[in-house]
Write an enzyme that holds these catalytic residues in place. Sequence first.
Site, PDB file in Angstrom:
ATOM      1  N   ASP A 145       1.852 -11.343  11.524  1.00  0.00           N
ATOM      2  CA  ASP A 145       3.003 -10.768  10.813  1.00  0.00           C
ATOM      3  C   ASP A 145       3.743  -9.784  11.711  1.00  0.00           C
ATOM      4  O   ASP A 145       4.134  -8.704  11.268  1.00  0.00           O
ATOM      5  CB  ASP A 145       2.544 -10.087   9.524  1.00  0.00           C
TER       6      ASP A 145
ATOM      7  N   GLY B  56       0.811  -1.201   0.000  1.00  0.00           N
ATOM      8  CA  GLY B  56       0.000   0.000   0.000  1.00  0.00           C
ATOM      9  C   GLY B  56       0.846   1.252   0.000  1.00  0.00           C
ATOM     10  O   GLY B  56       2.061   1.209   0.208  1.00  0.00           O
TER      11      GLY B  56
END
Length: 271
Positions: free
Chosen positions: A117, A2
């Site tokens: 993550d 992103g």
Amino acid sequence: MGIMWRAHDLRLRRDVAVKEIQPPFRADGADLEEARRRALREARSAGRLSHPAVISVHDLLEENGRLWIVMELLEALTLEETVGHLGHLPIHWTAWIGFQLLSGLRHAHGAGVLHRDINPGNILLTGDRVVLSDFGIAALGGDPAMSTTVPIGCAPAYVAPERLRGGRADPATDLWSFGASLYFAVEGRPPYPGSDTLTVLGRAMSGEPDPPVKAGPLRRVLEGLLRRDPAERLSAGRAARMLSEILRLEGVTVAPPSLPGQRFPPGAFTR
């Protein structure tokens, strides 16, 4: 994954961060559906949490096929950047960062959210906060997205061994990644160093992390969190107690952070 934009919310009169989700590209073009699933997962996962150690998500927007997540704006360095500047962090800094971050992680697990993550690039350090960000591959309890596949973007040095072997994500796998990030902070290197991904993967699949040499009293915490057998791994509660005791011995007083109330900027409801 992103592009981040600094923006201003005209209605609430506050600065915000806007993340434009970049769709992955396949042979036949951009995979907008996969980008939509990822954006929705990130917004839903972080959006159900309210804790000073977790990034706040305000909204999810879609316009002309482009997806945007609106979240709080933080002036911060990542843990990865900070260690890159300093070489490694002192024991009491690392313990304080770990204690604050673990409080947010316990809150997320209690709400049924797995991050999946955690790594030094997703841990933000402001003047007075430690904030876990990037819930792009997070999963909610019972979500079919909780597969055994490790996404390509994950750094293998921070992925629990059982995940690399095809096991499912659970709170213990997040705790291993949390421990690996603290190891990086105090030692100045990941638990499985290597010049390329294949070397790191090979070591992570078959060997123990190198024993920490700069951790001092943190060594017991790190070794407990980085146990290869998840059944023998330190629990979040036990790790929090050990970190608070280390901080007490270092002369740092901490208390579990309380949940903040919703705060609106001055003049938010006036023209």
